[in-house]
Scaffold this motif. Structure first.
Motif, PDB file in Angstrom:
ATOM      1  N   TYR A  17       0.845  -1.190   0.000  1.00 31.74           N
ATOM      2  CA  TYR A  17       0.000   0.000   0.000  1.00 31.74           C
ATOM      3  C   TYR A  17       0.883   1.244   0.000  1.00 31.74           C
ATOM      4  N   THR A  18       1.020   1.844  -1.170  1.00 34.33           N
ATOM      5  CA  THR A  18       2.008   2.904  -1.338  1.00 34.33           C
ATOM      6  C   THR A  18       1.447   4.310  -1.222  1.00 34.33           C
ATOM      7  N   ASP A  19       0.133   4.456  -1.164  1.00 31.75           N
ATOM      8  CA  ASP A  19      -0.425   5.802  -1.001  1.00 31.75           C
ATOM      9  C   ASP A  19      -1.643   5.744  -0.083  1.00 31.75           C
ATOM     10  N   LYS A  21      -4.796   6.369  -0.379  1.00 30.09           N
ATOM     11  CA  LYS A  21      -6.018   5.764  -0.913  1.00 30.09           C
ATOM     12  C   LYS A  21      -5.942   4.251  -0.845  1.00 30.09           C
ATOM     13  N   GLU A  22      -4.768   3.693  -1.155  1.00 39.31           N
ATOM     14  CA  GLU A  22      -4.603   2.246  -1.084  1.00 39.31           C
ATOM     15  C   GLU A  22      -4.700   1.753   0.355  1.00 39.31           C
ATOM     16  N   GLU A 277       3.902   6.441 -10.967  1.00 41.00           N
ATOM     17  CA  GLU A 277       5.049   7.307 -10.710  1.00 41.00           C
ATOM     18  C   GLU A 277       6.359   6.564 -10.864  1.00 41.00           C
TER      19      GLU A 277
END
Length: 282
Positions: A17-19, A21-22, A277
């Motif tokens: 989960y990199t952001d 929202k995730e 990104e």
């Protein structure tokens, strides 16, 4: 014939989960990485049906769940129950998971027995009773006492699982006394075999006196050679059943998702595309 890879739970694998929202939609994000997951919260409490409705709704059609049986159903809690109380418990548990069954997303119900559940008549009677209460459902059995796999009983154990149409849960774990079992990669059900990777931290396996023993126990990262050994074993299992599920439980140091991805690469599975990104780094 197929081999699928996943991890236990979806909440504690931060690398997926990199952001923000995730992190708010962890299961939905998880299902873009893996096709199967183990639900372990059900071991501690019977989950509301609404949870399973939500989880089935936010995962794709091909996704599936291995749902861990409640600890009272396996004897882990040491709670004494009458047959009527046990039947009521099973009914409540099976009722709660109906949304997963109806969505055709149930891979198996996993019964992980406690380390003191050893070969004896009472244990065999319990297995038969469990099958009577779960008739027609895919049930995976994980033993944690070595007696089931001793030379004297191994063949009888596998024959019993086959007779009751139970899915054999093969474990990769440290060999650390009677409360650990050897890896016995044998299928007992033509539909499926489950393999659970607990790590090989032999020094941390029996540290029950420590406050953080759960974290210590599963602190292990599989190396490439070890994963390649299981790549070969999984391929052999695939010749004996339609589906092999590989679930990594070695997440004390955050290694489970990495090892699962490495196994997928060895198996030639397509990994999800990196976040946008990352595509513009070069």
């Amino acid at each position: 014939m197929t081999i699928q890879v996943g991890v236990t739970g979806w909440g504690d694998h931060d690398k997926l989960y990199t952001d923000p929202k995730e992190r708010q939609q962890k299961l939905k994000t998880y299902s873009t990485h893996f096709d199967v997951v183990e639900v372990d919260t059900s071991f501690y409490a019977i989950q509301p049906m609404s949870n399973y409705e939500k989880w089935t709704a936010e995962t794709p059609a091909h996704f599936s769940f291995v749902i861990k049986a409640h600890q009272d159903m396996t004897g882990q809690s040491r709670k004494k129950m009458t047959r009527a109380e046990a039947a009521s418990l099973f009914e409540a548990f099976l009722s709660s998971i109906q949304p997963v069954i109806e969505a055709d997303k149930l891979a198996a119900i996993l019964f992980q027995f406690p380390p003191w559940f050893k070969v004896e008549k009472a244990s065999i009677d319990r297995l038969r009773y469990i099958r009577a209460l779960t008739k027609g459902l895919p049930v995976a059995i994980e033993f944690r006492h070595q007696s089931w796999y001793t030379e004297a009983y191994r063949k009888q154990t596998l024959n019993l699982l086959q007779e009751l149409e139970f899915i054999h849960t093969v474990c990769d774990e440290p060999q650390a006394g009677s409360g650990s079992v050897p890896a016995v990669p044998v299928a007992t059900n033509e539909e499926m075999t489950l393999v659970r990777f607990h790590g090989r931290n032999v020094h941390g396996w029996n540290q029950h006196g420590r406050e953080d023993w759960r974290k210590v126990r599963f602190l292990y990262r599989y190396n490439e050679e070890e994963l390649k050994e299981w790549q070969a074993s999984a391929a052999r299992l695939e010749q004996s059943c339609k589906r092999v599920l590989l679930l990594f439980n070695n997440n004390s140091g955050g290694d489970a998702s990495d090892n699962a991805k490495e196994m997928m690469q060895l198996l030639g599975h397509k990994l999800p595309d990196p976040p946008p990104e990352q595509l513009h780094l070069f």
